[in-house]
Enzyme design. Structure first.
Site, mmCIF file in Angstrom:
data_model
loop_
_atom_site.group_PDB
_atom_site.id
_atom_site.type_symbol
_atom_site.label_atom_id
_atom_site.label_comp_id
_atom_site.label_asym_id
_atom_site.label_seq_id
_atom_site.Cartn_x
_atom_site.Cartn_y
_atom_site.Cartn_z
ATOM 1 N N ASP A 165 0.826 -1.205 0.000
ATOM 2 C CA ASP A 165 0.000 0.000 0.000
ATOM 3 C C ASP A 165 0.866 1.263 0.000
ATOM 4 O OD1 ASP A 165 -2.772 1.176 0.518
ATOM 5 O OD2 ASP A 165 -1.616 2.050 2.172
ATOM 6 N N GLU A 222 1.469 -0.626 -4.951
ATOM 7 C CA GLU A 222 0.413 0.336 -5.245
ATOM 8 C C GLU A 222 1.098 1.678 -5.452
ATOM 9 O OE1 GLU A 222 -3.330 2.914 -3.704
ATOM 10 O OE2 GLU A 222 -1.633 2.477 -2.417
HETATM 11 C C1 NOJ Z 1 -4.474 3.306 -0.446
HETATM 12 C C2 NOJ Z 1 -5.752 2.577 -0.197
HETATM 13 O O1 NOJ Z 1 -6.174 2.025 -1.410
HETATM 14 C C3 NOJ Z 1 -6.768 3.521 0.369
HETATM 15 O O2 NOJ Z 1 -8.001 2.896 0.529
HETATM 16 C C4 NOJ Z 1 -6.258 4.061 1.658
HETATM 17 O O3 NOJ Z 1 -7.172 5.020 2.155
HETATM 18 C C5 NOJ Z 1 -4.892 4.692 1.466
HETATM 19 N N1 NOJ Z 1 -3.990 3.827 0.806
HETATM 20 C C6 NOJ Z 1 -4.280 5.070 2.792
HETATM 21 O O4 NOJ Z 1 -3.971 3.937 3.512
#
Ligand code: NOJ
Length: 824
Positions: free
Chosen positions: A209, A251
């Site tokens: 993430d 991501e």
């Molecule tokens: C990316 C995630 O997809 C999202 O849902 C989240 O709010 C942010 N990262 C922060 O963790």
């Protein structure tokens, strides 16, 4: 024994994967507390297996205050008790693996919840101490001022004041999510420890993430820093050293160039989302123009062999518009937000179906693009049934509502009091769960769910989608997106009509001249590709996958066919060389023929059993009966008439059916082609003339008999006109003068032929009018009184298809019906 391909498939499993993204709380509630849980997911694994996906990506399931839906982690080593515990998680991994489903979980390392004990300890620790430095602190909130804000709707700054620490702490997301300090080696160590914990438990991979934001440096935008890449390389090396076949999925919501950097030289992440292509798919469909897609793919650098993009239409977040130009963003907002409340941060909070006006054809088209473009597709739970959303719920909750399983209470998701559900189910009139749910769609073979199952399972049969390269074709009609996906010898032609109207499109396919396009969903053969542009017509939002196949029996260009030189035709069958002719020329040719039914058997030998000469010096021809012996099972007889077509002229060579060509054959210095005699008009017509005359031809003691029911049963005056029918199964059919139908049996036997016997009986004895009348036959009468039936002649019956296609269609309908019945 495990072969090389199997190892390769195992290591690079993510390339062929189809990922299903779900939140445990939203999937199925097994204990009626209003929140989904691992037990519920276990109970629904059959559904995912049936859908055909190959990997499950689980959104965060750790203990958390849930102020960012679990991306605010308070403990990395356990499970949120509402969802289950480690024991059931292990069981889930085991059950998923038993079904060949891999499991990808979230590794949220950029930040923690402010409730995490590390933060609680840090805010109280001495400034400058190791514990304090688990996070990023500053007395000056203007530090790193070049850094953009991501959650623009809620966060005025990336710094927040902590009254306990009496200092500002850094956060790229919500203020309750302080960023970890990756400059602190202790933090890095913690991350390795967390990874080892879950990988040892059997997790197959991590979604990393928010990974571009790990480090901070003054005078930069603090994104994609070299330090971040170095850390990811260390992370990868660590994983590779300790585990096999694990996946790191970044991501990184960046432009293609910056995104591709997360693959490193194949030594960082295995996968990364292609964020920029997602909004462009929506743009292309709205603009009815392929440019947004071709342009962004052209801008995408090639990536290391072992790496793969992840592509998606929707996910648990808003449809992000960060990776588009200002103009494009305006266009997207204008086109895709009917209600201003649907806007959030830099994006639109909608699910797939509402974005596409709940249009089935658009939903299919967009999914078709998802399954066709390079990368591994990620499906968001509920989108496979066209679930709706509810943006009135706040933040991104509107796209995170309970999965709709049935028309029962709470959409069959939970037994709880509806008011107790973690979020209400969708009751919008267009999407209400009573009509949009798994149960009703399972029972309807025309539903979106069934369409999704079909496309998923079809895609899985072709490695070119996951592994092939992409090459855009540029037809003049820009409303049609056309490209090929090629992997090893597999060539798939992809066509998508982005417009809501029918389109005709001419495509230059000369490099595939001689290939026959087979439409993948129907398995229907389209006309062969020639040297001219190929014309396709496409319905509104229509789409095609064509497998471009070389015609059966086609082993490369004509030049690749064997070359034979003899002085006389008979030399082909001379005692010294016939064995070679049988093994090297006839056997491989017949093996590749559609009508040869024993392709799976190992052929021990092929011998010419009968050779009936039917030609003359100018046009030699021989009717062969071949004896096939196999390593196992009974021997079989096949017939193959051979003819020689004398020609060197390229234009006349082109007229010879490519399937019929056996070898290039020069006889006495004259060039020509050895072909399957049925494809030689002269040979074919000769059979007809012999039938008219009810000829008997003596051959080595046997007799070739051309028989008709009566002298007048078959009339043939003037020129004979004959045509081979294209529908070819185990026989080959010829129509003479549009009036007679001849079926040439390929597999023959010297016993009774039931097809002939029954037809003859029904015509001659029973006078049954519902079969095409028997007219005649061609047989070989043996000395011992047995007969080998070679062909039967009947009346032709105009028909809308053949029994083979009819049976296939009926079976397909039957299976669809049975599969949609409720399970007992
Ligand atoms: C990316 C995630 O997809 C999202 O849902 C989240 O709010 C942010 N990262 C922060 O963790």
């Amino acid at each position: 024994m495990i072969d090389k391909q199997e190892i390769e498939d195992n290591v690079h499993w993510y390339k062929d994967a189809i990922i299903y993204e779900l939140h445990i709380k939203a999937f199925y509630d097994s204990n009626g507390d209003g929140v989904g849980d691992f037990q519920g997911l276990l109970e629904k694994l059959d559904y995912l297996e049936d859908l055909g996906v190959t990997a499950i990506w689980l959104l965060p399931f750790y203990p958390s205050p849930l102020r960012d839906d679990g991306y605010d982690i308070a403990d990395y080593y356990s499970i949120n008790p509402t969802y289950g515990d480690i024991k059931i998680f292990r069981q889930f991994i085991k059950e998923a693996h038993r079904r060949n489903l891999r499991v990808i979980t979230e590794l949220v390392i950029n930040h923690t919840s402010d409730q995490h004990p590390w933060f609680q300890r840090a805010r109280r620790a001495k400034p400058g101490s190791n514990y304090r430095n688990y996070y990023v602190w500053s007395d000056d909130p203007n530090k790193y001022k070049d850094v953009r804000i991501i959650f623009t709707d809620t966060e005025p700054s990336n710094w927040s004041w902590d009254p306990v620490a009496k200092s500002y702490y850094w956060h790229r997301f919500f203020s309750h999510q302080p960023d970890l300090n990756f400059d602190n080696p202790s933090v890095q160590k913690e991350i390795f420890k967390i990874m080892d914990f879950w990988l040892k438990m059997g997790v197959d991979g991590f979604r990393l993430d928010a990974v571009p934001y790990l480090f901070e440096r003054e005078n930069t935008n603090c994104e994609n820093l070299p330090e971040t890449h170095q850390f990811l390389k260390n992370l990868r090396a660590h994983v590779d050293q300790k585990f096999d076949n694990k996946l790191l999925l970044a991501e990184a919501n960046m432009w293609p160039e910056d995104s591709a950097a997360y693959f490193g030289d194949g030594d960082e992440c295995h996968m990364n989302y292609h964020f920029p292509i997602m909004p462009r798919m929506f743009m292309a469909v709205k603009m009815e123009d392929r440019y947004p897609i071709t342009d962004i793919i052209d801008q995408t650098p090639s990536i290391p062999e072992s790496c793969q993009w992840a592509i998606f239409l929707r996910n648990h977040d808003e449809l992000t518009l960060e990776m588009v130009t200002d103009e494009e963003r305006d266009y997207m907002y204008k086109m895709y937000t009917k209600d201003l409340q649907a806007k959030i941060n830099v994006g639109i909070r909608h699910r797939l179906a509402p974005l596409l006006d709940n249009s089935r054809s658009k939903i299919e088209l967009m999914n078709f693009l998802l399954f066709s473009l390079p990368g591994t597709p990620v499906i968001y739970y509920g989108d496979e049934i066209g679930m709706g959303d509810n943006f009135y719920l706040g933040d991104r909750d509107g796209v995170r509502t309970p999965m709709q399983w049935s028309a029962n209470k709470n959409a069959g998701f939970s037994e709880a009091n509806p008011q107790k559900l973690y979020l209400p189910v969708i009751i919008d009139p267009g999407y209400r769960y009573e009509s949009i749910n798994v149960e009703s769609q399972q029972g309807n073979p025309s539903s979106l769910l069934w369409w999704m199952k079909r496309i998923i399972n079809t895609r899985k049969q072709f490695k070119a989608f996951g592994r092939g390269d992409i090459h855009f074709l540029a037809p003049a009609n820009a409303k049609v997106l056309a490209f090929t996906r090629v992997y090893e010898k597999q060539v798939i032609l992809v066509l998508a009509n982005l417009s809501r109207f029918s389109q005709a499109v001419e495509i230059e396919l000369t490099e595939f001249e001689g290939f026959a396009p087979v439409e993948i969903f129907s398995q229907n053969k389209f006309p062969k590709i020639t040297g001219k542009p190929y014309l396709f017509t496409m319905g509104p939002h229509g789409y095609y996958w064509f497998l471009l196949e070389k015609e059966e029996g086609y082993q490369g260009s004509r030049d690749a066919l064997p070359q034979i030189k003899v002085d006389r035709w008979e030399e082909l069958f001379a005692a010294q060389t016939v064995a070679r002719f049988e093994q090297k020329i006839l056997q491989p040719y017949i093996r590749a023929c559609r009508w040869f039914g024993s392709k799976a058997k190992v052929i021990k030998s092929v011998k010419i059993k009968e050779n009936i000469s039917l030609g003359d010096k100018e046009r030699p021809a021989s009717w062969l009966i071949l004896d096939f012996q196999y390593n196992e099972g009974l021997a079989e007889l096949y017939q193959l008439p051979l003819a020689w077509v004398k020609t060197t002229d390229e234009e006349s060579v082109k007229l010879i059916n490519r399937k019929s060509m056996i070898a290039k054959l020069s006889i006495g210095g004259e060039e020509g082609w050895l072909i399957d005699g049925v494809f030689d008009e002269h040979f074919r017509n000769k059979l007809f003339n012999h039938l008219v005359k009810r000829q008997k031809i003596k051959t080595n003691g046997d007799q070739l008999v051309f028989h008709t029911a009566s002298r007048s049963a078959l009339k043939g005056e003037g020129e004979v006109n004959s045509k081979i029918l294209s529908a070819e199964q185990s026989n080959t059919s010829v129509i003479y003068n549009g009036t007679y139908f001849m079926k040439l049996y390929r597999k023959v036997d010297n016993t009774i032929n039931p097809d002939l016997e029954i037809t003859r009986f029904l015509t001659e004895k029973a006078q049954f009018s519902s079969v095409p009348n028997f007219i005649g036959d061609i047989s070989l009468q043996h000395k011992d009184q047995t007969r080998t039936i070679l062909a039967m002649v009947q009346e032709p019956v105009p028909n809308p298809g053949d029994a083979w296609e009819y049976t296939k269609d009926e079976l397909q309908h039957y299976f669809e019906r049975v599969l949609t019945l409720p399970k007992v």
